[in-house]
Design a protein around this motif. Structure first.
Motif, PDB file in Angstrom:
ATOM      1  N   GLU A   1      -7.685  -3.387   8.858  1.00  0.00           N
ATOM      2  CA  GLU A   1      -6.787  -2.267   8.587  1.00  0.00           C
ATOM      3  C   GLU A   1      -5.329  -2.744   8.615  1.00  0.00           C
TER       4      GLU A   1
ATOM      5  N   TYR B   1      -3.012   4.411  20.611  1.00  0.00           N
ATOM      6  CA  TYR B   1      -2.998   3.444  19.521  1.00  0.00           C
ATOM      7  C   TYR B   1      -3.431   4.150  18.234  1.00  0.00           C
ATOM      8  N   TRP B   2      -2.742   3.853  17.169  1.00  0.00           N
ATOM      9  CA  TRP B   2      -2.980   4.539  15.900  1.00  0.00           C
ATOM     10  C   TRP B   2      -3.243   3.545  14.783  1.00  0.00           C
ATOM     11  N   GLY B   3      -4.116   3.948  13.863  1.00  0.00           N
ATOM     12  CA  GLY B   3      -4.424   3.071  12.744  1.00  0.00           C
ATOM     13  C   GLY B   3      -5.132   3.824  11.638  1.00  0.00           C
ATOM     14  N   GLU B   4      -5.799   3.069  10.770  1.00  0.00           N
ATOM     15  CA  GLU B   4      -6.522   3.652   9.623  1.00  0.00           C
ATOM     16  C   GLU B   4      -5.615   4.575   8.819  1.00  0.00           C
ATOM     17  N   HIS B   5      -4.440   4.079   8.514  1.00  0.00           N
ATOM     18  CA  HIS B   5      -3.439   4.863   7.794  1.00  0.00           C
ATOM     19  C   HIS B   5      -3.853   5.019   6.333  1.00  0.00           C
ATOM     20  N   ARG B   6      -3.806   6.241   5.839  1.00  0.00           N
ATOM     21  CA  ARG B   6      -4.136   6.495   4.442  1.00  0.00           C
ATOM     22  C   ARG B   6      -3.101   7.426   3.831  1.00  0.00           C
ATOM     23  N   CYS B   7      -2.841   7.200   2.590  1.00  0.00           N
ATOM     24  CA  CYS B   7      -1.950   8.092   1.852  1.00  0.00           C
ATOM     25  C   CYS B   7      -2.716   9.364   1.496  1.00  0.00           C
TER      26      CYS B   7
ATOM     27  N   PRO C   1      -8.103   6.761  18.593  1.00  0.00           N
ATOM     28  CA  PRO C   1      -9.197   7.081  19.519  1.00  0.00           C
ATOM     29  C   PRO C   1      -8.688   7.680  20.828  1.00  0.00           C
TER      30      PRO C   1
ATOM     31  N   ALA D   1       3.776   7.698  18.392  1.00  0.00           N
ATOM     32  CA  ALA D   1       2.638   7.357  17.538  1.00  0.00           C
ATOM     33  C   ALA D   1       2.912   6.129  16.676  1.00  0.00           C
ATOM     34  N   PHE D   2       4.134   6.029  16.168  1.00  0.00           N
ATOM     35  CA  PHE D   2       4.405   5.017  15.139  1.00  0.00           C
ATOM     36  C   PHE D   2       5.715   4.297  15.411  1.00  0.00           C
TER      37      PHE D   2
ATOM     38  N   TYR E   1       0.874  -1.175   0.000  1.00  0.00           N
ATOM     39  CA  TYR E   1       0.000   0.000   0.000  1.00  0.00           C
ATOM     40  C   TYR E   1       0.915   1.230   0.000  1.00  0.00           C
TER      41      TYR E   1
ATOM     42  N   LYS F   1     -12.035  11.071  16.381  1.00  0.00           N
ATOM     43  CA  LYS F   1     -10.688  10.528  16.564  1.00  0.00           C
ATOM     44  C   LYS F   1      -9.638  11.602  16.314  1.00  0.00           C
TER      45      LYS F   1
ATOM     46  N   PHE G   1       1.077  10.904   4.808  1.00  0.00           N
ATOM     47  CA  PHE G   1       0.006   9.992   5.176  1.00  0.00           C
ATOM     48  C   PHE G   1      -0.799  10.597   6.330  1.00  0.00           C
ATOM     49  N   ILE G   2      -1.974  10.024   6.558  1.00  0.00           N
ATOM     50  CA  ILE G   2      -2.765  10.394   7.729  1.00  0.00           C
ATOM     51  C   ILE G   2      -3.073   9.138   8.524  1.00  0.00           C
ATOM     52  N   SER G   3      -3.117   9.279   9.860  1.00  0.00           N
ATOM     53  CA  SER G   3      -3.455   8.163  10.739  1.00  0.00           C
ATOM     54  C   SER G   3      -4.421   8.680  11.802  1.00  0.00           C
TER      55      SER G   3
ATOM     56  N   SER H   1       1.740  12.528   8.797  1.00  0.00           N
ATOM     57  CA  SER H   1       3.148  12.201   9.029  1.00  0.00           C
ATOM     58  C   SER H   1       3.779  11.770   7.718  1.00  0.00           C
TER      59      SER H   1
END
Lengths: 324, 324, 324, 324, 324, 324
Positions: free
Chosen positions: A142, B190-196, B186, B144-145, A122, B162, B181-183, B167
């Motif tokens: 995810e 914990y971080w997730g739902e990463h999108r470019c 809640p 965060a990561f 991805y 959220k 990207f964005i993450s 980053s």
């Protein structure tokens, strides 16, 4: 993963004259590179006990050298029926099923289902997650992390009520570095509490794992700790060479390495390891255990699947006595 | 960040004959490289309105070239009192305060407190998070990561309940690539739902941002979307050159870029941008807004802090009309 | 290019105390980086006598850092009116006008028209060719070569009834190597008879030109041979440094170098050469000659246009007496 | 090197408001880049007290950028007469006077003569050695080492009856690594007993010296040990930056570092350090001492020669109190 | 190249159980590495029907690893008599016969003679051209292009009255990039009208050809278009792997790719392909066709010559049905 | 090294049909990779006649891939008893026995004892020296040189009353360059008089030795000069390939190369040379001579030890007749 009693267990005794802790199957490779129609290679694949036999998720590159995951089943762990259609994901906790490529799967059973992790393309490699109950329907979740990451391996139990995953931050190419980290998640969606677990070894102490290391098999609970086979890489003047070692991690604080092999357990030597698409690669992806017997599934030369065997007590003793 | 009414706002009108959308402060740099005892440089720093004036978190490298964060206060936004002792973190949602280095801070207010993000050295660069109520006590949270990451920038509001962070996944060196990207999280743990979100531009379309890009200032809510100043990098035969552009992200789906400058807004030209520890760097880290006036704090040449100005409506119009 | 009698010739005498063969204009740079609306830089540009004054083709990068060519006119060679719209090509001997970018023009008059060559982006840099009669309408011809090539410079006359062009085979990046070749064409469409003309100098003999060299100005016919100013590059630990030398090529067999400067004629020293988008660049693109006076137009720091002066006889004498 | 009483000593008091341990000469640079006919640059040069004044060996690159050594004399240490002809060596303990280039000289007096060391090109850089009694006739000796080596600096006394030399093993290019070693010789012909003296610092502790370090000035005997100024290098995204620190080595076992500055003493900040042939270079090559005053000669930007001052007791105290 | 009726055609039927479109000769390699006295290797060679049998031009590196071209003859296409003396060129349309090395020949018949192209060393690799009527006397022509270029392959007919050549612009080393271009010439001396024909494939679509591609065999006229076998390269962590695919180009506008294999047709798998001077190389250089049978001559592991077979209609169908 | 009369000499006649100057032992490899307990590989090892048989010093990497030296004895030169404990050094002319790793030994007898040289890890690779009288006690001396160096090979006699050593200055990695130098020492402690002996060959003349070369076997005195087998390296697109050549050096001025093979004598071709830890390596480390017979011990594929044979007079004739 511990095998239930009724299963046939793939195994071969240590050959005469062999003093090594682990040894190879005499009929390696168990899966050839062309065993799926249109496949270029089948390797770096994961196997778990399933029903009265075994299920597996296989990395196969087709003849366009597109990397994808395939399901297979076996009664004895050595003879496999692999579905020639790659796994098609359904939405799990996400609708984003984008994937430029999928490779290097690992599988583990946690609580009520089988979890699959893999290197998911991805915008660069990251860790894909999916679950299945039956190896028919797979539900994608995810991605665990931002790119660039590889070799994501879940623990087979929640630890302190959280899912735990080993992984190796990487770059977008052949990645000339790499240490193993652990991350935790309450829900398989959000991840955090990232800790460094183990780093490459100094060249003069253990050169086979001085360039990068990565989690290999799903950690297996033993009295001494989580036993995990991992790969280590040395960068020679002809490129990378991948070998296999093992580590024992603390049961409650798995970011703590208790022992870790200074010598390798298995390094490329057979012709199917020394020649192929990427020569000199031994890459463990799954281990199954029954009555003190351990069978490791490993990819050889990025081309085929092979087996190695050992006795659990001997392996643990070796790791403890030959720790870096 | 929108400024309350009683504050003095740092501002200077557009110079005669200048047709650019944004222009520099005539008294740049506002903070010199030696303005902290034993400092080598002060740059890439974050400023927010605080009480009747401003608070800031400053990146300063000392003369051993150790990178750290310092707190400062100002009544007018241009004259600063900086505490010569680096910020010492207290445990927030973590006890792991390890940090090999800290640099490139950003600050934003969310709900009830100020959140600080920065590039945090933990086996490589990643995104550190802390919060403060008073710029005296800072409480550190989980990174965060996983490494390697830089330029973590929080949105000033929760989105869909959220926290959201931009980053740029990186490597451990000078990183010759980089997309934004964005993450989501809640709980800031914990971080997730990463999108470019956005990628480098093609060389022939917008070469100043063809090597890597990174989030710069905390996004500012406008009717047209989240306005964010970012930096873009081109790799010349003398190394990297950093310039500043701006993007407008969708308010509800901030992973969606609505507009993004094809021309830069500010590129190195003044002597304090063209010479210094790293020549040819313009690196925006904070923007404050009042009554249609925008003031950007940017690091110049990795050495000093400088200001640039513009009218909000003109900037938005320019971004929309000159979008890549 | 020899100037007709009525033209004003841009010139300044050698400063007192200066013993150098060539010297700079005291009012350098003659064209600033922002002298075209929305320009980021104007540099590496070509000038020829035209009508009672001068015409020029200018490389300007706009604020998106897109590289393009612009036409300008001047009465005195130092004050220029530049058309803010880039040149739009019409079909000459080709209909393929594709160009990802255009930069580093050279112009020369042959027989009945002005020929323009430049670095043309077509799946990588190659040499674009066009002609004009009036600097209003430009007719594009087939690219001279396959990529990757830069610094294509035509001779101002046919040689042995063929057009002749110097060029420097390159790669697609910053090209850490580069020698000058010559090619011939009967028709400005097909090119061949490629010969190596001159190569980089040994580090210990002439380090300023040890990394790569490239043709600079259109060769000028003298009794001693074709006089050409060229650039040489050394790769320092801070990147490339471009200086200017000169060579004299055999009039009938221009692939034969008769003399070539071991010392440079001009190297970066002024602040407009030492700072800018690419510091430490002196890049000659055009030379005009009148009554033993030579004026060289060169790009400085990839940012602005500057002038250098010298007496033709002194330059020739210097090249002959200081030949590599 | 300690100055005799009758000499004028180049010195300027600490400026008002300056709290630094060392400060620059207000008339820097003392030698300009063109101060030798046909020179491109004069920098990285060595000075010793000689007769009633000073003698120096200067690195100058001519306009062909050939690197060579030149002799100069001065009455006051700031105004210099430099012989425009490079030093021509005579056979000392060798007949092999081959040298592709000579640069970065250091000079020290031992017993009865002045010894000159420099970076000598013999199939790559190595350490050249010569001696002179009068700075007129120089007698070359065998190169100390095999290539690749740079920054060879002799101690001003025999130690345990042997000559001692610091040096930095290198590669044949810009050398992205480098630690300081010591070697011993009974006779200035054969060298051995090589020991590692000091290595680069960890990035997080002292980044200005994290890429490579090299001996700078001839060590000066103090009660606390051998005081030596050295250079440290950090690799930025625009190339190397050279700064100056100091170390104190054990008097009898000089391979033992007693103290070494974590902060730098001098880093590029003035325009003659920030611009030039290699921007951002401060490179110490000689130090003279008189009555607690220390004057350091350093090359700036690989272009010119400059001076820095400090009080010996303050420098020693600083090194001891700020040791890595 | 279509075979006349009287020739013996080298051929072997598809093995039982084989479903691949193309298959290997069971007696591969047909030419061993030492089959010329003093040879180190014989590979990447061209074969055409000639008289009642076949002629070939062979690349052989001798034991000094000097690359040169040799002539051979065969009655059946598998058993070869190779002249142990390399081809000595005579002047064709040029007197410049300089060549630092010659390798990777292709041969085709056009109108009245056989044309030979190869990679010719002239200050870097470029495309050499020669013709012969009898494979005894070879007449060298001007190099087609400036360096750097490889894999120049002529079409077997003039197209629009011009000679047409495919080639791959390269660099001077192992060239980590490479796309296929076409150029035209009225006279085999001057070349122009350069067009990009096909580029590397995206990694996720067809990784075996994602690093570089190059024309392989002389295009063969079919109803569907010009059929050409080409090689594709992927850069693994152990270096390059070369595989074979095929493309169909438009008959009249051969710069237009109609179809191009997404899967490869042949990739390294046999021991003579997996081991040798350059393991994992399959490199097609010639194809002969008779009565729907296609035989491809390919170099294996940069060491030996091997054959692969297929039916023309099946190959065309496969290319059309599996196009990228 | 000349063999005494009573020893059995390892030898096998030239195979039928073989026309090569040197040929392999049909029972290669003579030592397998696992022939020491816990060994990963045994290769690049030195053998000398000793008492009525032979002694050897063997490089073996254990399964942690730690490199070390081991002693072995043999009656016939092919069957070996190797001590499984690595050599433990005692102080010779130094107390510094530090060594991060030891590899690639050479052994020679001078005057009264056997001298061992090897690549010794001391802050990088350099040349370690030790002596033994009995292959039981080894006395370590000072390292000959500063790092970085490899392939240190002593001459078997003093020359002009000094010890003489060939070596190859290197870098700290895989070293993509390398020429052979000679150095002299009066006492095996201090070294000097460094001279360049031979450099890599031009690619077009002898590509197998165009990347780097290194001394291999201890030079053997012949009437024509010192005969030495050496290795040459070419950098292919799959990494380095090591072959073996020979040189004849002047007896009195051994820095003077009289002859040197343009063709190689032995290059990787057998499966034990083409596969292994580092494929395609032939690396000579020792030669023994008796009655015109020469037996070379070489490492194959960085994995095993093998033998090659030849007649001395033929080898000398070949080197003289095929000199570069």
């Amino acid at each position: 993963m511990e095998i239930n009693n009724i299963s046939f267990f793939p195994w071969e005794e240590r050959p005469k004259g062999c003093n090594d802790v682990m040894w190879r199957y005499s009929k390696n490779p168990i899966i050839g590179r062309y065993d799926i129609p249109n496949s270029n290679s089948i390797f770096n694949s994961a196997v778990v006990p399933f029903k009265a036999g075994y299920a597996g998720v296989f990395r196969s590159d087709n003849k366009a050298v597109q990397m994808n995951l395939y399901v297979g089943f076996s009664k004895n762990g050595t003879d496999w029926e692999i579905n020639p259609e790659p796994i098609k994901m359904k939405p799990g906790n996400t609708n984003m099923l984008d994937s430029e490529y999928k490779y290097d799967p690992r599988v583990t059973f946690i609580e009520d289902r089988y979890w699959l992790t893999w290197c998911n393309g991805y915008h660069g490699p990251t860790i894909g997650i999916a679950y299945t109950f039956d190896f028919v329907d797979f539900y994608q979740c995810e991605n665990a992390f931002l790119p660039f990451n590889r070799n994501g391996v879940l623990f087979p139990e929640k630890i302190n009520n959280k899912y735990a995953m080993l992984s190796r931050p990487s770059d977008n190419g052949h990645t000339p570095f790499g240490d193993v980290f652990i991350s935790f998640s309450p829900d398989m969606k959000y991840w955090g509490e990232h800790r460094c677990v183990m780093k490459v070894a100094p060249f003069e102490k253990s050169a086979w794992q001085c360039t990068k290391i990565g989690a290999g098999t799903v950690p297996f609970r033993t009295e001494q700790g989580w036993l995990m086979f991992y790969h280590g890489v040395i960068n020679t003047c002809r490129g990378y060479r991948y070998s296999m070692g093992a580590a024992i991690l603390d049961l409650e604080n798995p970011e703590k390495v208790l022992y870790r092999t200074q010598p390798y357990l298995l390094a490329p030597n057979e012709i199917y390891e020394l020649t192929g698409d990427v020569p000199n690669v031994v890459f463990p992806c799954a281990a199954i255990v029954k009555n003190n017997k351990v069978t490791v599934y490993y990819g050889a030369a990025d081309t085929v699947v092979a087996l190695a065997f050992g006795y659990l007590n001997e392996i643990i003793e070796f790791v403890m006595n030959n720790s870096l």
